[in-house]
Scaffold this motif. Structure first.
Motif, PDB file in Angstrom:
ATOM      1  N   ALA A   1      70.298  -5.135  55.564  1.00  0.00           N
ATOM      2  CA  ALA A   1      70.551  -3.802  55.631  1.00  0.00           C
ATOM      3  C   ALA A   1      69.590  -3.029  55.609  1.00  0.00           C
ATOM      4  CB  ALA A   1      71.340  -3.903  54.365  1.00  0.00           C
ATOM      5  N   THR A   2      68.347  -3.214  55.109  1.00  0.00           N
ATOM      6  CA  THR A   2      67.211  -2.191  55.015  1.00  0.00           C
ATOM      7  C   THR A   2      66.875  -1.897  56.429  1.00  0.00           C
ATOM      8  OG1 THR A   2      66.801  -2.727  52.695  1.00  0.00           O
ATOM      9  CG2 THR A   2      64.913  -1.654  54.111  1.00  0.00           C
ATOM     10  N   GLY A   3      66.711  -2.946  57.059  1.00  0.00           N
ATOM     11  CA  GLY A   3      66.512  -2.714  58.660  1.00  0.00           C
ATOM     12  C   GLY A   3      67.206  -1.908  59.530  1.00  0.00           C
ATOM     13  N   PHE A   4      68.596  -2.089  58.976  1.00  0.00           N
ATOM     14  CA  PHE A   4      69.698  -1.222  59.864  1.00  0.00           C
ATOM     15  C   PHE A   4      69.653   0.362  59.404  1.00  0.00           C
ATOM     16  CE2 PHE A   4      72.262  -5.142  60.790  1.00  0.00           C
ATOM     17  CZ  PHE A   4      72.626  -4.913  62.075  1.00  0.00           C
ATOM     18  N   GLU A   5      69.222   0.225  58.080  1.00  0.00           N
ATOM     19  CA  GLU A   5      68.864   1.808  57.574  1.00  0.00           C
ATOM     20  C   GLU A   5      67.680   2.347  58.354  1.00  0.00           C
ATOM     21  OE1 GLU A   5      68.669   3.768  53.290  1.00  0.00           O
ATOM     22  OE2 GLU A   5      67.499   1.970  53.332  1.00  0.00           O
ATOM     23  N   ALA A   6      66.607   1.604  58.429  1.00  0.00           N
ATOM     24  CA  ALA A   6      65.659   1.993  59.073  1.00  0.00           C
ATOM     25  C   ALA A   6      65.703   2.577  60.673  1.00  0.00           C
ATOM     26  CB  ALA A   6      64.476   1.138  59.218  1.00  0.00           C
ATOM     27  N   PHE A   7      66.648   1.795  61.258  1.00  0.00           N
ATOM     28  CA  PHE A   7      67.239   2.121  62.421  1.00  0.00           C
ATOM     29  C   PHE A   7      67.979   3.347  62.628  1.00  0.00           C
ATOM     30  CE2 PHE A   7      70.812   1.957  65.248  1.00  0.00           C
ATOM     31  CZ  PHE A   7      70.294   1.833  66.655  1.00  0.00           C
TER      32      PHE A   7
ATOM     33  N   PHE B   1      66.748   7.889  64.212  1.00  0.00           N
ATOM     34  CA  PHE B   1      67.374   8.800  64.904  1.00  0.00           C
ATOM     35  C   PHE B   1      67.892   9.918  64.080  1.00  0.00           C
ATOM     36  CE2 PHE B   1      68.083   4.816  67.257  1.00  0.00           C
ATOM     37  CZ  PHE B   1      67.750   5.048  68.303  1.00  0.00           C
ATOM     38  N   MET B   2      68.122   9.741  62.917  1.00  0.00           N
ATOM     39  CA  MET B   2      68.808  10.613  61.788  1.00  0.00           C
ATOM     40  C   MET B   2      67.993  10.494  60.763  1.00  0.00           C
ATOM     41  SD  MET B   2      72.779   9.809  62.480  1.00  0.00           S
ATOM     42  CE  MET B   2      73.396  10.759  61.160  1.00  0.00           C
ATOM     43  N   PRO B   3      66.819  11.180  60.383  1.00  0.00           N
ATOM     44  CA  PRO B   3      65.933  10.953  59.382  1.00  0.00           C
ATOM     45  C   PRO B   3      66.756  11.424  58.060  1.00  0.00           C
ATOM     46  CG  PRO B   3      64.862  11.928  60.971  1.00  0.00           C
ATOM     47  CD  PRO B   3      66.165  11.857  61.574  1.00  0.00           C
ATOM     48  N   ASP B   4      67.579  12.438  57.990  1.00  0.00           N
ATOM     49  CA  ASP B   4      68.214  12.876  56.748  1.00  0.00           C
ATOM     50  C   ASP B   4      69.517  12.494  56.641  1.00  0.00           C
ATOM     51  OD1 ASP B   4      66.039  14.580  56.363  1.00  0.00           O
ATOM     52  OD2 ASP B   4      66.872  16.212  57.704  1.00  0.00           O
ATOM     53  N   VAL B   5      69.926  11.223  56.905  1.00  0.00           N
ATOM     54  CA  VAL B   5      71.390  10.771  56.966  1.00  0.00           C
ATOM     55  C   VAL B   5      71.630  10.842  55.530  1.00  0.00           C
ATOM     56  CG1 VAL B   5      70.601   8.436  57.077  1.00  0.00           C
ATOM     57  CG2 VAL B   5      72.883   8.946  57.531  1.00  0.00           C
ATOM     58  N   ALA B   6      72.963  11.159  55.282  1.00  0.00           N
ATOM     59  CA  ALA B   6      73.248  11.204  53.961  1.00  0.00           C
ATOM     60  C   ALA B   6      74.422  10.380  53.347  1.00  0.00           C
ATOM     61  CB  ALA B   6      73.788  12.458  53.304  1.00  0.00           C
ATOM     62  N   ASN B   7      75.183   9.803  54.595  1.00  0.00           N
ATOM     63  CA  ASN B   7      76.472   8.893  54.215  1.00  0.00           C
ATOM     64  C   ASN B   7      76.300   7.377  54.455  1.00  0.00           C
ATOM     65  OD1 ASN B   7      76.104   9.404  57.171  1.00  0.00           O
ATOM     66  ND2 ASN B   7      78.270   9.227  57.295  1.00  0.00           N
TER      67      ASN B   7
END
Length: 137
Positions: A13-19, A23-29
């Motif tokens: 899951a952390t790998g998917f988050e890094a991915f 592209f979207m450093p400020d992803v909030a959702n």
């Protein structure tokens, strides 16, 4: 707002988050759960994330393996929390869902899953003439 939870065995899951953050450093959702890493109590972790989300938000939970323990426990909580559940996460599906700002209907989600399946290609099975080398990934 759409809230996306990625729940996987170990630290995938952390790998998917890094991915996504590439592209979207400020992803909030986007919310991730690395099941069985910090604690053997994954169900409690999932409940904690779900309880912290605004009640009016649409929630989609993405898991790694259909039939795996992470997906099984999420399946048990679907009725209680009313989220949508997809097993077999891949990068293209995750990125599409995180970027969506409009509500995601069951039909939209089913179409996104089908499109994501199409991103899985055995490249050696393609004729070299079918590959356009001007397209960069």
């Amino acid at each position: 707002m759409n809230q996306i939870i990625v729940a996987t065995h170990t630290t995938l899951a952390t790998g998917f988050e890094a991915f996504v953050k590439f592209f979207m450093p400020d992803v909030a959702n986007l919310h991730v759960i690395n099941a069985y890493v910090e604690t053997p109590e994954y169900e409690g972790e999932l409940r904690g994330v779900l309880d912290a989300l605004p009640a009016e938000d649409e929630v989609i939970v993405l898991t790694d393996i259909a039939g795996g323990s992470v997906n099984q426990k999420a399946t048990l909580l679907m009725g209680e929390y009313g989220f949508k559940l997809v097993a077999g996460i891949n990068a293209s599906l995750l990125l599409e869902l995180v970027c969506r700002t409009d509500p995601i209907s069951d039909e939209d989600l089913a179409a996104a899953v089908e499109q994501a399946r199409g991103q899985m290609v055995f490249m050696n099975g393609l004729a070299l003439d079918d590959i356009d080398d001007s397209d960069e990934l």
